[in-house]
Enzyme design. Structure first.
Site, PDB file in Angstrom:
ATOM      1  N   GLY A 276      61.288  31.555  39.916  1.00 20.12           N
ATOM      2  CA  GLY A 276      62.427  31.157  40.761  1.00 20.12           C
ATOM      3  C   GLY A 276      62.339  30.349  41.046  1.00 20.12           C
ATOM      4  O   GLY A 276      63.322  29.602  41.289  1.00 20.12           O
TER       5      GLY A 276
ATOM      6  N   PRO B 120      56.402  31.378  36.871  1.00 23.53           N
ATOM      7  CA  PRO B 120      57.141  29.874  37.411  1.00 23.53           C
ATOM      8  C   PRO B 120      57.453  29.011  35.253  1.00 23.53           C
ATOM      9  O   PRO B 120      56.834  29.427  34.897  1.00 23.53           O
ATOM     10  CB  PRO B 120      56.066  28.957  37.960  1.00 23.53           C
ATOM     11  CG  PRO B 120      54.698  29.331  37.466  1.00 23.53           C
ATOM     12  CD  PRO B 120      55.371  30.730  37.365  1.00 23.53           C
TER      13      PRO B 120
ATOM     14  N   ARG C  61      73.945  24.389  29.740  1.00 27.60           N
ATOM     15  CA  ARG C  61      73.982  24.712  31.353  1.00 27.60           C
ATOM     16  C   ARG C  61      74.750  23.584  31.923  1.00 27.60           C
ATOM     17  O   ARG C  61      75.421  24.630  32.773  1.00 27.60           O
ATOM     18  CB  ARG C  61      72.738  23.901  32.064  1.00 27.60           C
ATOM     19  CG  ARG C  61      71.194  24.703  30.971  1.00 27.60           C
ATOM     20  CD  ARG C  61      69.672  24.600  32.249  1.00 27.60           C
ATOM     21  NE  ARG C  61      69.549  24.891  33.313  1.00 27.60           N
ATOM     22  CZ  ARG C  61      70.297  24.659  34.011  1.00 27.60           C
ATOM     23  NH1 ARG C  61      70.715  22.968  34.233  1.00 27.60           N
ATOM     24  NH2 ARG C  61      70.320  25.576  35.224  1.00 27.60           N
TER      25      ARG C  61
ATOM     26  N   TYR D  89      77.144  26.975  33.306  1.00 21.88           N
ATOM     27  CA  TYR D  89      76.333  26.660  35.216  1.00 21.88           C
ATOM     28  C   TYR D  89      77.122  25.676  35.868  1.00 21.88           C
ATOM     29  O   TYR D  89      76.773  25.808  36.856  1.00 21.88           O
ATOM     30  CB  TYR D  89      74.739  27.126  35.221  1.00 21.88           C
ATOM     31  CG  TYR D  89      74.652  27.712  34.581  1.00 21.88           C
ATOM     32  CD1 TYR D  89      73.883  29.135  33.991  1.00 21.88           C
ATOM     33  CD2 TYR D  89      73.276  27.305  33.610  1.00 21.88           C
ATOM     34  CE1 TYR D  89      73.532  29.721  33.589  1.00 21.88           C
ATOM     35  CE2 TYR D  89      72.199  27.827  32.814  1.00 21.88           C
ATOM     36  CZ  TYR D  89      72.452  29.042  32.582  1.00 21.88           C
ATOM     37  OH  TYR D  89      71.554  30.492  32.181  1.00 21.88           O
TER      38      TYR D  89
ATOM     39  N   CYS E 291      83.186  20.701  18.264  1.00 17.31           N
ATOM     40  CA  CYS E 291      84.241  20.599  18.076  1.00 17.31           C
ATOM     41  C   CYS E 291      84.739  21.851  19.266  1.00 17.31           C
ATOM     42  O   CYS E 291      85.559  23.292  19.132  1.00 17.31           O
ATOM     43  CB  CYS E 291      84.905  20.900  17.164  1.00 17.31           C
ATOM     44  SG  CYS E 291      84.501  19.897  15.483  1.00 17.31           S
TER      45      CYS E 291
HETATM   46  N1  LLP Z   1      60.077  35.845  35.085  1.00 12.71           N
HETATM   47  C1  LLP Z   1      61.363  36.283  34.858  1.00 12.71           C
HETATM   48  C2  LLP Z   1      61.567  37.286  34.350  1.00 12.71           C
HETATM   49  C3  LLP Z   1      61.949  36.168  34.207  1.00 12.71           C
HETATM   50  O1  LLP Z   1      63.377  36.523  34.247  1.00 12.71           O
HETATM   51  C4  LLP Z   1      62.311  34.623  34.742  1.00 12.71           C
HETATM   52  C5  LLP Z   1      63.008  33.875  34.514  1.00 12.71           C
HETATM   53  C6  LLP Z   1      61.318  33.705  35.290  1.00 12.71           C
HETATM   54  C7  LLP Z   1      59.997  34.222  35.257  1.00 12.71           C
HETATM   55  C8  LLP Z   1      61.749  32.166  35.308  1.00 12.71           C
HETATM   56  O2  LLP Z   1      62.042  32.028  36.623  1.00 12.71           O
HETATM   57  P1  LLP Z   1      62.191  30.227  37.303  1.00 12.71           P
HETATM   58  O3  LLP Z   1      60.798  30.105  37.195  1.00 12.71           O
HETATM   59  O4  LLP Z   1      62.501  29.371  35.282  1.00 12.71           O
HETATM   60  O5  LLP Z   1      63.731  30.668  37.442  1.00 12.71           O
HETATM   61  N2  LLP Z   1      69.012  30.311  31.396  1.00 12.71           N
HETATM   62  C9  LLP Z   1      69.183  29.947  33.297  1.00 12.71           C
HETATM   63  C10 LLP Z   1      67.501  30.496  33.987  1.00 12.71           C
HETATM   64  C11 LLP Z   1      67.397  32.061  33.006  1.00 12.71           C
HETATM   65  C12 LLP Z   1      66.011  32.404  33.880  1.00 12.71           C
HETATM   66  C13 LLP Z   1      66.109  33.752  33.751  1.00 12.71           C
HETATM   67  N3  LLP Z   1      64.635  34.490  33.932  1.00 12.71           N
HETATM   68  C14 LLP Z   1      68.840  28.568  33.376  1.00 12.71           C
HETATM   69  O6  LLP Z   1      69.508  27.515  32.605  1.00 12.71           O
HETATM   70  O7  LLP Z   1      69.084  27.920  34.862  1.00 12.71           O
END
Ligand code: LLP
Length: 448
Positions: free
Chosen positions: A265, A308, A347, A351, A378
Site C-alpha cells: 500500500g 509491497p 489507470r 482512476y 476507438c
Molecule cells: N497485498 C494485497 C493483498 C493486495 O491486494 C495488494 C494490492 C498489495 C499487496 C500491493 O499493494 P501496493 O503496495 O502495490 O499498493 N490497480 C490499482 C491498485 C490495486 C491494488 C490492489 N491490491 C492501481 O493501479 O492503482
C-alpha cells in the site's frame, strides 16, 4: 474521467526532466539532451525495440527491495505483490534478492512456478479462489494461502486433507481502517468484499472454524488496507486494531498468531510535487509500533510480512511512445497522438491518475507546452495524460511517460486487438528484452 476541455488557466510548469523529483527512477540522467535510464539511451532503445515499450530500471527495483528488507529486519519477510508487475524475469529477480512473492490467483502462481520460484515462498491471495486454483496452490506446496471467506476454509480443508497435506493459512481480516487514498484502492474498511470483519465477530468465528478443520494449520492474520497511501498513520491504526484482535483471539479461541501480514500500500510519486513516505519510515513505524503494541498486551512477537508492489516497481518503470500526429485545436486543447493508450495504461481512465512525461530526445529542454496525450484506440476517454506539461512535441519524438512501472503492464488489454508492448530491463548500460511484444498470431492463439 477528466474533463475534455482544456484548462485555460493551466500553465506549463516549465520544469525540465531532472527537476521532476521522486517521479524519476534513480538512474535517470540527461546526456546531450537525451534521457538515459540504467545507462541506456531511451530514444535509441525506442527505435531499436519499437514503441509502445515498457522499460524497467533493475537497479531501482533492487534498491527498493533491499530498502524494505533492511527496514523490516532479518526476522521479517518482504513479499512482492505480483499483481503490480509480473513476468518470469521479475520472478527470477525476486528469487535472487531473497524475497517472497504474493500471488493473486492461479495465473500468477503459474508464472512463479514456471520461473522456478520456491513455492514455500509464495503467499496465495484472492477473494474467491476457485477449487482449481486452491488445488493448484496446495499441490504445488504454496507456503501460505490467505483464506478470505468461510467457503474457502472449507475448500482448503477438504482439498488438503484428501491429499494428506496440512496447508498453512492466514485469515484475511478487514480491520475497519479507511486508508487515505482513491476509494477504488481502499480495501480495509468494513464495507469491503475482502476478508472477515472484526466487529461483526466473523474473524473470531473464522479462527475457531480454521482451528478445528482438518488439513489446515492456522498461522496468522493478514490485512491490506489499500494502495497508494501517503498518510502512514493508517498503518499505526491498523496495528492497534490487530493487537486487540490478537489479544481476543488468544483469550477466546486459544489461538495466538505467529504471523502478522500487513499487506502493501505505500504510495509513490506520480507528480513532481508528490512527497511519498520513505520505505525506511514505514519500516520504522512497523518495527517499533507492532512490538510495542504486542508487548503491552503480553503477547509473543509474531513474524511480520509486508507485501509491497507499487513502491518496488512504480518509479522503476517508464513507457516509451512515438508521437504520430498532433492536433492543436485552437482554444480547446492540443492532442498529441501516441502509439499506445488505454490498452497499456488504463489507470488514467480508471482512476483519473496523473503522470509526468518528457520527450526523451529533448530531455534537457523546459516543458513549455500543455498537451493531452491521446491513445490510438476507438474511445474518446483514451487519454493517458490530460493537459500535462511536455517539451514542445513534433511528430517522431519519443515520449517517456514516467512512473508507469506498477499496474500498467499487468492491467494491459488487447482492446482493438492491440498487441501488448514488450518489456525491457535496463541495468548498467545494457538493455535486455525480457518479454517480447505480442504478435498478431498471439492475438489469435486462442481461436479455434
Ligand atoms: N497485498 C494485497 C493483498 C493486495 O491486494 C495488494 C494490492 C498489495 C499487496 C500491493 O499493494 P501496493 O503496495 O502495490 O499498493 N490497480 C490499482 C491498485 C490495486 C491494488 C490492489 N491490491 C492501481 O493501479 O492503482
Amino acid at each position: 474521467m477528466g474533463s475534455i476541455r482544456r484548462d485555460k488557466n493551466a500553465k506549463p510548469d516549465m520544469r525540465t526532466t531532472m527537476q521532476l523529483g521522486a517521479v524519476l527512477s534513480k538512474t535517470a540522467e540527461v546526456r546531450n539532451g537525451h534521457l538515459y535510464v540504467g545507462g541506456v539511451n531511451m530514444a535509441e532503445l525506442a527505435r531499436e525495440q519499437g514503441t509502445a515499450l515498457y522499460v524497467m530500471d533493475v537497479a531501482q527495483i533492487k534498491q527498493q527491495l533491499r530498502a524494505y528488507k533492511e527496514a523490516l529486519g532479518e526476522d521479517n519477510i518482504v513479499a512482492f505483490a505480483g499483481k503490480s508487475f509480473l513476468n518470469k524475469a521479475m520472478v527470477r529477480l525476486l528469487a535472487a534478492e531473497g524475497c517472497y512473492l504474493d500471488v493473486s490467483g492461479g495465473g500468477e502462481l503459474a508464472i512463479a512456478l514456471a520461473a522456478g520460484f520456491d513455492p514455500k515462498h509464495v503467499i496465495v491471495h484472492g477473494n474467491n479462489k476457485t477449487e482449481t486454483e486452491l488445488t493448484e496452490a496446495i499441490e504445488a506446496g504454496a507456503g501460505l494461502i490467505v483464506a478470505d471467506c468461510f467457503e474457502e476454509l472449507e475448500r482448503i480443508s477438504r482439498i488438503a486433507s484428501a491429499r494428506g497435506i496440512t496447508q498453512s493459512i492466514l485469515l484475511r481480516i478487514k480491520p475497519g481502517v479507511v486508508a487515505d487514498t482513491h476509494t477504488f484502492m481502499t480495501t480495509g474498511s468494513e464495507d469491503s468484499k475482502f476478508g472477515f470483519g472484526i466487529t461483526d465477530g466473523w474473524a473470531e468465528r473464522a479462527a475457531a472454524q480454521a482451528l478445528q478443520l482438518p488439513g489446515i494449520a492456522l498461522k496468522g492474520i493478514h490485512v491490506h488496507i489499500g494502495s497508494q497511501i501517503f498518510a502512514i498513520s493508517s498503518y499505526a491504526d491498523t496495528i492497534e486494531v490487530l493487537a486487540n484482535l490478537t489479544e481476543n483471539l488468544s483469550k477466546n479461541c486459544g489461538f495466538t498468531p505467529e504471523i502478522i501480514d500487513l499487506g502493501g500500500g505505500l504510495g509513490i510519486a506520480y507528480q513532481a510535487a508528490d512527497e511519498p513516505t520513505a520505505i525506511q519510515e514505514l519500516g520504522q513505524l512497523i518495527t517499533k509500533q507492532l512490538p510495542k503494541a504486542w508487548e503491552q498486551r503480553g503477547l509473543p512477537l509474531p513474524t511480520i510480512i509486508v507485501e509491497p508492489g507499487r513502491s518496488i516497481v512504480g518509479t522503476a518503470g517508464l513507457t516509451l511512445y512515438t508521437v504520430g500526429a498532433i492536433k492543436d485545436l485552437k482554444d480547446i486543447r492540443c492532442f498529441v497522438a501516441i502509439d499506445g493508450g488505454m490498452t497499456d495504461n488504463i489507470r488514467t481512465a480508471l482512476y483519473d491518475a496523473r503522470y509526468e512525461s518528457v520527450i526523451a530526445n529533448k530531455a534537457d529542454r523546459p516543458r513549455d507546452a500543455i498537451v493531452t496525450l491521446a491513445g490510438k484506440h476507438c474511445e474518446s476517454g483514451d487519454m493517458v495524460a490530460i493537459d500535462a506539461s511536455l517539451q514542445t512535441p513534433e511528430v517522431g519524438d519519443i515520449v517517456a511517460m514516467l512512473a508507469t512501472g506498477a499496474y500498467n503492464a499487468t492491467m494491459s488489454s488487447n482492446y482493438n486487438a492491440q498487441v501488448r508492448p514488450a518489456v525491457v530491463f535496463v541495468e548498467d548500460g545494457t538493455a535486455t528484452l525480457v518479454q517480447r511484444r505480442e504478435t498478431y498470431t498471439d492475438l489469435m492463439a486462442r481461436d479455434i
